[in-house]
Each structure stands twice: as C-alpha cells, then as structure tokens.
Design an enzyme around this catalytic site. Structure first.
Site, mmCIF file in Angstrom:
data_model
loop_
_atom_site.group_PDB
_atom_site.id
_atom_site.type_symbol
_atom_site.label_atom_id
_atom_site.label_comp_id
_atom_site.label_asym_id
_atom_site.label_seq_id
_atom_site.Cartn_x
_atom_site.Cartn_y
_atom_site.Cartn_z
ATOM 1 N N PHE B 3 0.842 -1.197 0.000
ATOM 2 C CA PHE B 3 0.000 0.000 0.000
ATOM 3 C C PHE B 3 0.874 1.242 0.000
ATOM 4 O O PHE B 3 0.735 2.148 0.815
ATOM 5 C CB PHE B 3 -0.954 -0.054 1.206
ATOM 6 C CG PHE B 3 -2.160 0.827 1.052
ATOM 7 C CD1 PHE B 3 -3.032 0.648 -0.021
ATOM 8 C CD2 PHE B 3 -2.425 1.817 1.975
ATOM 9 C CE1 PHE B 3 -4.148 1.470 -0.164
ATOM 10 C CE2 PHE B 3 -3.542 2.643 1.839
ATOM 11 C CZ PHE B 3 -4.399 2.457 0.775
ATOM 12 N N THR B 88 4.138 -4.472 -3.825
ATOM 13 C CA THR B 88 5.187 -4.241 -2.818
ATOM 14 C C THR B 88 6.426 -3.673 -3.511
ATOM 15 O O THR B 88 6.532 -3.729 -4.739
ATOM 16 C CB THR B 88 5.532 -5.549 -2.060
ATOM 17 O OG1 THR B 88 6.069 -6.500 -2.984
ATOM 18 C CG2 THR B 88 4.302 -6.135 -1.386
ATOM 19 N N LYS B 117 8.741 -4.982 -10.426
ATOM 20 C CA LYS B 117 9.715 -5.523 -11.378
ATOM 21 C C LYS B 117 10.512 -6.701 -10.804
ATOM 22 O O LYS B 117 10.909 -7.605 -11.544
ATOM 23 C CB LYS B 117 10.714 -4.433 -11.781
ATOM 24 C CG LYS B 117 10.157 -3.361 -12.688
ATOM 25 C CD LYS B 117 11.226 -2.351 -13.096
ATOM 26 C CE LYS B 117 11.517 -1.351 -12.002
ATOM 27 N NZ LYS B 117 10.429 -0.439 -11.666
ATOM 28 N N GLY B 198 10.481 15.484 -6.922
ATOM 29 C CA GLY B 198 9.891 14.176 -6.653
ATOM 30 C C GLY B 198 9.979 13.226 -7.842
ATOM 31 O O GLY B 198 9.295 12.203 -7.890
ATOM 32 N N GLU B 201 14.262 9.260 -7.019
ATOM 33 C CA GLU B 201 14.187 8.698 -5.669
ATOM 34 C C GLU B 201 15.238 9.392 -4.787
ATOM 35 O O GLU B 201 16.212 9.961 -5.284
ATOM 36 C CB GLU B 201 14.549 7.204 -5.707
ATOM 37 C CG GLU B 201 13.788 6.387 -6.709
ATOM 38 C CD GLU B 201 12.530 5.788 -6.117
ATOM 39 O OE1 GLU B 201 12.482 5.615 -4.890
ATOM 40 O OE2 GLU B 201 11.601 5.504 -6.888
ATOM 41 N N ASP B 212 17.496 0.396 -13.421
ATOM 42 C CA ASP B 212 16.043 0.401 -13.641
ATOM 43 C C ASP B 212 15.756 0.170 -15.122
ATOM 44 O O ASP B 212 14.872 -0.623 -15.488
ATOM 45 C CB ASP B 212 15.439 1.736 -13.173
ATOM 46 C CG ASP B 212 13.943 1.777 -13.389
ATOM 47 O OD1 ASP B 212 13.220 1.092 -12.652
ATOM 48 O OD2 ASP B 212 13.495 2.480 -14.321
ATOM 49 N N LYS B 216 13.804 -3.165 -16.886
ATOM 50 C CA LYS B 216 12.680 -3.086 -17.829
ATOM 51 C C LYS B 216 13.057 -3.712 -19.175
ATOM 52 O O LYS B 216 12.237 -4.373 -19.818
ATOM 53 C CB LYS B 216 12.248 -1.634 -18.012
ATOM 54 C CG LYS B 216 11.531 -1.088 -16.777
ATOM 55 C CD LYS B 216 11.282 0.407 -16.886
ATOM 56 C CE LYS B 216 10.793 0.979 -15.567
ATOM 57 N NZ LYS B 216 11.045 2.416 -15.454
#
Lengths: 333, 333
Positions: B3, B88, B117, B198, B201, B212, B216
């Site tokens: 969440f 998560t 991922k 924002g 990270e 990252d 992908k």
C-alpha cells in the site's frame, strides 16, 4: 476479394510467413479463394500460397464465375465460411463494391477483415450490428492507417482509460508534401515529386483536399469513441491553399505545419475536424516527417500516449490484415 | 498487497472509475482484501472502494494477521480466488517479498497483476510456467514502464510481425537529467532538481546507474521475445560518467544524448545493453524529453512502430494495473 497492390502484398506476406506463423501462433492459413471483378480462382480443399502467387500473376487464368445477380458469397459455392478479406478499391461516397461484399459475407457466416475504408465510412454501424448479430468479427486495422496501430492502441493498450481527445497525422502524401514545403520546395513541385516516387496517387485530390484523413478520422472516431459521424459532419480543409511561405517560416521558428485529423469535445459534444495546424516542437507529433504517420491519444489516467511510424505501403496494409486475422484466430481458438 | 504510492493510486482509480467501468466494460470490481507488512483489512463479502480509501488512510487500523509461517494467501483465508494485485517495493536482486507472494498466489488459484519488477527480473520464466500450469493470467504492464504500453504494443498491436530490434527510453529520471544537461545544467544540479521535484528517488542509484532501465529491458526482452536474460547478461552503463559538455554539444548539433535500453541480434544471438547513445533528429525517440518515455520496435513487415508518452507516475502505474485486469476479465468472461 480484390487483387490490387494490397491483395497481392497480403498473399505474398502469407506465403513468406507460412512457417513462422505455424511456429509462433500455431496458425496455418489455408487460402480458399481469390475473387476479382473478372472471375475467381478457388478450391474447396485449399490453394497453397505458392499456387496463388504463381497462378495469380498478371497471366492469371481465372474461371469466369460472374453472371448477373451473382454475389461474392454465392460465387464461393459450398466453401466453408472462414475469414473474408476485402481489398477492393475504396469509394468513400458509396462504399461500393466493398459494402455489398461485406454485408453478403457477414450474412453468410464469414468473419470479415477489410483494408477498404469505403464501407466503414458509409455504414460502420450497420456492419458492426450485422457482425454482432451473427457473432462474427469485423476487423479493419488496415483501413485505419495500415501498420500504424491506431485502433489497437486505443481499444487494447489504453483499456480502462477514458480518451479525452485524439490528434493524428493520418495521410503520408500530405505529410510528405508539407515536410518538403518546410524545406523550401513549392507545393506543385513537392506534389509532383510525391507522384514520381509513387507516394501520391495519380489523382491526389482525396489526399491533398483532406478527405483521406477525414475518412480515417471518421473510422477512428466511430469505432474507438462509439460516435456516429458521417463524412459531412467533419469540417475538412486540405493543404492546397497553404501559402508557400507558411511552412518555411514555421520551420525557421522551430515549429511545423501538419495536416491533423482531430477529435475533441466541445460543450459536451464530440467534434471532428481536418485542417493544417501549426504545432510546436513539444507536440508529440512534431517529429513525424515525410511519409510517416502518427496518432496521439490524450486520456484521463494514462496521460498522452502517442504511436508513430508503421509502414504505410501495401506491405504495411497486408501486415495489418494479417494481424487482424491473428486476433480473430486467438478469439475463436 | 502493498500500500505504497502505486497501491494507493490504484484504489483511488478504482473508486473514481467505478461507474465508468460498469458502463464501458460491464465490469464491477469488488475489493476483497488489502494486505501490508503489518497486517490486513479484508471482508469475504467485499469492501467497497469507499471503505478502502477511508479506512486505509494513514490511520488504517489493520487487524494483525501476521504470525511466523503465514503467507499472504493463507492470510486471505477462505476468500474466493480472484485477481491478486502485487504492489510491494521492487527488489531486482532477490525479487522478494513479491516473488514469494506471486508464487503463493498462483499456486492458490489467483490471477496475478503486478507492478513490481523484482519478481519478474528474478524468475519470469518460472512464474509464467506456474501460471500456465494453473491456467491463470500473469500480467505486468505496470512493471514495464507504467502507462507506456511497451508490452501491449509488441504482443498485440504488432501481432504477426517479427520484431528485429527494440530501443527504449525507459526511465524518466535519467531522461529528465539528460534533457536538463542538454540545456546547460550540470549533472549534480539536474539530479538535485529531479529529487526536489519528486521525479528521482532519494537514493537515485538504480536509476542513474542504469539498473532500472536494465530491469525493464530484461522484462520486455524475456516476455516479448521469449529470451531468458538475467540481469548479469546485460551490459549496463548509466549516466553518471557523461562529460557535461557532451549533451550540450549534441543539442547544438541538433542531436541528443539518451539513455537507451536496447535489444538486437548480433551473429544470430540476441544481445541486451543499456548505455547513453547519441541520436539524430530523425530517430523516432528524438523528441522524447523530460520525464517522458518511449519505445521503438523495428519489424520485418510493419516497419518501425514507436510509442511514446504515458504517465509514469503512480496514477499511470495504477492505470496499467487496471488495464491488465480488464484484459484478464475479457479473457475469462
């Protein structure tokens, strides 16, 4: 049905990809018949693509099937209904002869895949309802910008997002002419160049006056947004009256003139228009030059998603037909 | 399950689109449970999105479900399996905790949609085989560039075309930093700016060092091309060592430096790489600036098809999850 550039490219593609389709989709296409205005070539047991492309060359010796009152489906005789591929020339005023072909095919239990804009411009609603009533598929990717996946993007990739507006560069000829004009070529020279390169038709009026873009905008609006537009509902302005200095000045300022098909809401109602527009460098279709096409969907939850490229020659249209067949096969499997 | 930003955005979106989904897809989603590391909130009869977003705020009073040895599926008790949404945090080294969650869910008969991922990078093959064995769907659009339809375009829009190579701008942070650097901002300032807005990270290493993008690229290669890449098979170079004058000079020459994830064949074998590349104005990803992303597929029969844009914030990821659910619903309907 129909054996012009697109029909020929489709048969060539099926022949070329025969083994690959078996391996990747467990799909084996059997070509049952080829119908043209002069007659047909068919076999109940199936014709291999090899037969097709060899026999169906310029020397194609067709059996004379046609007689007054015969329709394409009765010409097919007892052939078990499969997928009916409609590739006759587009007539966006009457929809014929494709409109009658597709109606007859759907009534006789054939799924339909068409590259022909005419029948869809004239009566998409009626054809969809006929297909639905008979639980048949009616697919037309090739008629909505060939290999550029205008419809798949909206209906599949954006599922669950609400489309708020659509803008597209949907015609390669006009985009080529405008790109050349930006570089200083005059309109008549750019158009002649496009004709010499086989990009523009001998009679380019449908393209340069915006009607080809309007037809695709209508098909996209009616199938993706569920509208009921007729051609007469679309404000259409082509590229024939653009002052020659305009694309040049736009380019000098880092902008561009593009012929856009647009769908947007105004006061709660959807409106469709085709016209040349000045767009900024940050516009998602800014980099779509030459014969390339592109379409941009603005949504509520996925932002703006733009798809560009995709071959717009007969091979690209053939690939779009093949895609539709694969999607039907996945559904009925 | 989970969440954080994406899980919250997903529940918000489901709540916002409740009526629209009923009208447009005859789809009524019933939210049965919410599980986080501290416990869970669930109801066998279903929790309305209203309950969810009100109760599951910062003051969420969860029942304490967790005890050693319990897994997410046993925590769900006798809840009838539906769609398990995994949100998560990604760990691309271990895949956990998502990997265990997804395995447990598939074994217990749940379709799985994930934005995570990690589990896909570590064991996509095993998860797909488990899903296949149980005739369940495993969907992960949100893990492959959120609302940018990287997977749908390849698997649906390009059906029947053979993909020859793939290039993507798959990370918003690095593209933002490179865009700013092209305009003269130094790397540290551009990165700080991205963090303040924002976009990046707090710990931006996964982004700026290229991991990252690599994750992908791996997910796209393994799912679209059927490869079996591990992270270690990908040559990865990030943007941290680009000389500051390079993006500026590129821009002055009408070119751009972009961090590309690439898949291409070399000597019959597929190779994957992530590295900064100098691209020309005519490159289909040239206009993808700021936090935007894009992917370009070069095919045998459809030419090059490029899709750009698509929100990459939590709402975009949430929209991609919702899309996957709609596609599963259409399949099982």
């Amino acid at each position: 049905v129909g054996f012009g550039h697109v029909g020929k490219a489709f048969l060539g593609l099926v022949r070329e990809k025969r083994e690959w389709l078996k391996t990747h989709y467990s799909l084996e296409l059997r070509l049952q018949a080829l119908l043209v205005s002069a007659g047909g070539l068919f076999s109940e047991s199936g014709i291999t693509p090899r037969d097709f492309t060899e026999k169906a060359g310029p020397d194609l010796n067709l059996s004379s099937l046609w007689r007054p009152g015969l329709n394409v489906v009765s010409a097919l005789g007892k052939t078990k209904p499969g997928i009916f591929v409609e590739c006759t020339p587009s007539n966006i005023q009457t929809g014929e002869p494709g409109l009658t072909h597709i109606r007859d095919a759907l009534k006789a239990g054939w799924h339909v895949v068409t590259a022909n804009k005419g029948p869809l411009v004239v009566d998409l609603k009626g054809l969809r309802s006929l297909a639905g009533k008979n639980s048949l598929a009616l697919k037309f990717s090739a008629a909505a910008a060939a290999a550029l996946p205008t419809l798949d993007t909206a209906l599949h990739s954006l599922a669950g997002a609400e489309i708020l507006s659509i803008e597209g560069i949907l015609n390669g000829t006009t985009n080529y002419v405008l790109t050349q004009m930006g570089e200083g070529t005059g309109y008549p020279e750019a158009l002649r160049e496009a004709q010499e390169k086989g990009i523009a038709e001998h009679d380019p009026r449908l393209d340069v006056e915006g009607w080809d873009t309007a037809a695709k905008t209508l098909i996209i609006g009616n199938s993706v947004l569920g509208l009921e537009l007729a051609l007469g509902d679309i404000k259409v302005e082509g590229i024939t009256r653009i002052p020659p200095e305009l694309p040049i000045r736009a380019r000098q300022e880092g902008k561009a003139i593009k012929l856009l098909g647009r769908l947007g809401r105004s006061g709660g109602c959807w409106e469709a228009a085709v016209s040349p527009q000045l767009i900024e460098r940050s516009h998602p279709l800014f980099g779509v030059n030459g014969t390339n096409k592109g379409i941009s969907y603005t949504t509520d939850s996925m932002g703006t998603v733009t798809v560009t490229g995709g071959k717009s020659d007969p091979r690209g249209a053939a690939a779009a037909i093949l895609k539709d067949i694969i999607h039907i096969f996945a559904r009925v499997q």
